[in-house]
Scaffold this motif. Sequence first.
Motif, PDB file in Angstrom:
ATOM      1  N   MET A  74      51.735  53.032 -63.907  1.00  0.00           N
ATOM      2  CA  MET A  74      50.420  53.672 -63.825  1.00  0.00           C
ATOM      3  C   MET A  74      49.427  53.000 -64.773  1.00  0.00           C
ATOM      4  O   MET A  74      48.267  52.780 -64.415  1.00  0.00           O
ATOM      5  CB  MET A  74      50.521  55.167 -64.145  1.00  0.00           C
ATOM      6  CG  MET A  74      51.289  55.964 -63.102  1.00  0.00           C
ATOM      7  SD  MET A  74      50.658  55.779 -61.433  1.00  0.00           S
ATOM      8  CE  MET A  74      49.142  56.667 -61.569  1.00  0.00           C
ATOM      9  N   ALA A  75      49.865  52.646 -65.973  1.00  0.00           N
ATOM     10  CA  ALA A  75      48.990  51.967 -66.925  1.00  0.00           C
ATOM     11  C   ALA A  75      48.595  50.591 -66.403  1.00  0.00           C
ATOM     12  O   ALA A  75      47.450  50.156 -66.568  1.00  0.00           O
ATOM     13  CB  ALA A  75      49.677  51.845 -68.285  1.00  0.00           C
ATOM     14  N   LYS A  76      49.526  49.929 -65.755  1.00  0.00           N
ATOM     15  CA  LYS A  76      49.254  48.610 -65.187  1.00  0.00           C
ATOM     16  C   LYS A  76      48.207  48.706 -64.074  1.00  0.00           C
ATOM     17  O   LYS A  76      47.277  47.899 -64.012  1.00  0.00           O
ATOM     18  CB  LYS A  76      50.564  48.041 -64.656  1.00  0.00           C
ATOM     19  CG  LYS A  76      50.557  46.575 -64.378  1.00  0.00           C
ATOM     20  CD  LYS A  76      51.962  46.129 -64.037  1.00  0.00           C
ATOM     21  CE  LYS A  76      51.980  44.696 -63.609  1.00  0.00           C
ATOM     22  NZ  LYS A  76      53.312  44.263 -63.215  1.00  0.00           N
ATOM     23  N   LYS A  77      48.347  49.701 -63.192  1.00  0.00           N
ATOM     24  CA  LYS A  77      47.382  49.895 -62.115  1.00  0.00           C
ATOM     25  C   LYS A  77      45.995  50.233 -62.679  1.00  0.00           C
ATOM     26  O   LYS A  77      44.974  49.745 -62.186  1.00  0.00           O
ATOM     27  CB  LYS A  77      47.834  51.024 -61.189  1.00  0.00           C
ATOM     28  CG  LYS A  77      48.935  50.639 -60.244  1.00  0.00           C
ATOM     29  CD  LYS A  77      49.275  51.805 -59.340  1.00  0.00           C
ATOM     30  CE  LYS A  77      50.462  51.477 -58.470  1.00  0.00           C
ATOM     31  NZ  LYS A  77      50.859  52.626 -57.630  1.00  0.00           N
ATOM     32  N   GLU A  78      45.954  51.074 -63.695  1.00  0.00           N
ATOM     33  CA  GLU A  78      44.680  51.467 -64.292  1.00  0.00           C
ATOM     34  C   GLU A  78      43.987  50.275 -64.937  1.00  0.00           C
ATOM     35  O   GLU A  78      42.775  50.097 -64.805  1.00  0.00           O
ATOM     36  CB  GLU A  78      44.918  52.561 -65.329  1.00  0.00           C
ATOM     37  CG  GLU A  78      43.654  53.120 -65.929  1.00  0.00           C
ATOM     38  CD  GLU A  78      43.950  54.224 -66.924  1.00  0.00           C
ATOM     39  OE1 GLU A  78      43.192  54.331 -67.899  1.00  0.00           O
ATOM     40  OE2 GLU A  78      44.926  54.974 -66.725  1.00  0.00           O
ATOM     41  N   LYS A  79      44.754  49.435 -65.607  1.00  0.00           N
ATOM     42  CA  LYS A  79      44.189  48.255 -66.247  1.00  0.00           C
ATOM     43  C   LYS A  79      43.628  47.293 -65.197  1.00  0.00           C
ATOM     44  O   LYS A  79      42.558  46.714 -65.376  1.00  0.00           O
ATOM     45  CB  LYS A  79      45.259  47.558 -67.086  1.00  0.00           C
ATOM     46  CG  LYS A  79      44.759  46.390 -67.886  1.00  0.00           C
ATOM     47  CD  LYS A  79      45.848  45.809 -68.747  1.00  0.00           C
ATOM     48  CE  LYS A  79      45.349  44.624 -69.524  1.00  0.00           C
ATOM     49  NZ  LYS A  79      46.399  43.982 -70.304  1.00  0.00           N
ATOM     50  N   GLU A  80      44.340  47.143 -64.087  1.00  0.00           N
ATOM     51  CA  GLU A  80      43.882  46.267 -63.011  1.00  0.00           C
ATOM     52  C   GLU A  80      42.594  46.791 -62.380  1.00  0.00           C
ATOM     53  O   GLU A  80      41.678  46.023 -62.094  1.00  0.00           O
ATOM     54  CB  GLU A  80      44.978  46.163 -61.942  1.00  0.00           C
ATOM     55  CG  GLU A  80      44.684  45.174 -60.851  1.00  0.00           C
ATOM     56  CD  GLU A  80      44.682  43.737 -61.322  1.00  0.00           C
ATOM     57  OE1 GLU A  80      43.936  42.931 -60.727  1.00  0.00           O
ATOM     58  OE2 GLU A  80      45.409  43.416 -62.285  1.00  0.00           O
ATOM     59  N   SER A  81      42.490  48.106 -62.196  1.00  0.00           N
ATOM     60  CA  SER A  81      41.281  48.665 -61.593  1.00  0.00           C
ATOM     61  C   SER A  81      40.093  48.546 -62.550  1.00  0.00           C
ATOM     62  O   SER A  81      38.960  48.350 -62.112  1.00  0.00           O
ATOM     63  CB  SER A  81      41.494  50.120 -61.194  1.00  0.00           C
ATOM     64  OG  SER A  81      41.659  50.917 -62.345  1.00  0.00           O
TER      65      SER A  81
END
Length: 112
Positions: free
Chosen positions: A10-17
Amino acid sequence: MDYGKYRYEMAKKEKESRKNQRVINVKEIRMTPNIEAHDLGVKARQAIDFLKNGDRVKVSVRFRGREMGHTENGRVVLENFYEIVKDEGMIDKKARMEGRNMTMFLAPHTDK
């Protein structure tokens, strides 16, 4: 799947967005209804710089005292202003009165 791995994903997806986001600032340019031609050109060049940086521009004409009786002069000033900057931006919101100010919003062209 364990909770730690889920939180990591989830942190990875948030950082990408967040990386793909662009914050759009609104810059304001103020004028008077009886602005001279050279001063209008200076303000227009500043607005062109803002539009090239991807910011929206709020162009406002402030009326004081008896100028409120001649709001059509402010509309003419805004139209002349747009004629100068139309290569770099487009009208986002048309000119309209808000109290003692007439405001118009410009946005950069999206096809660039």
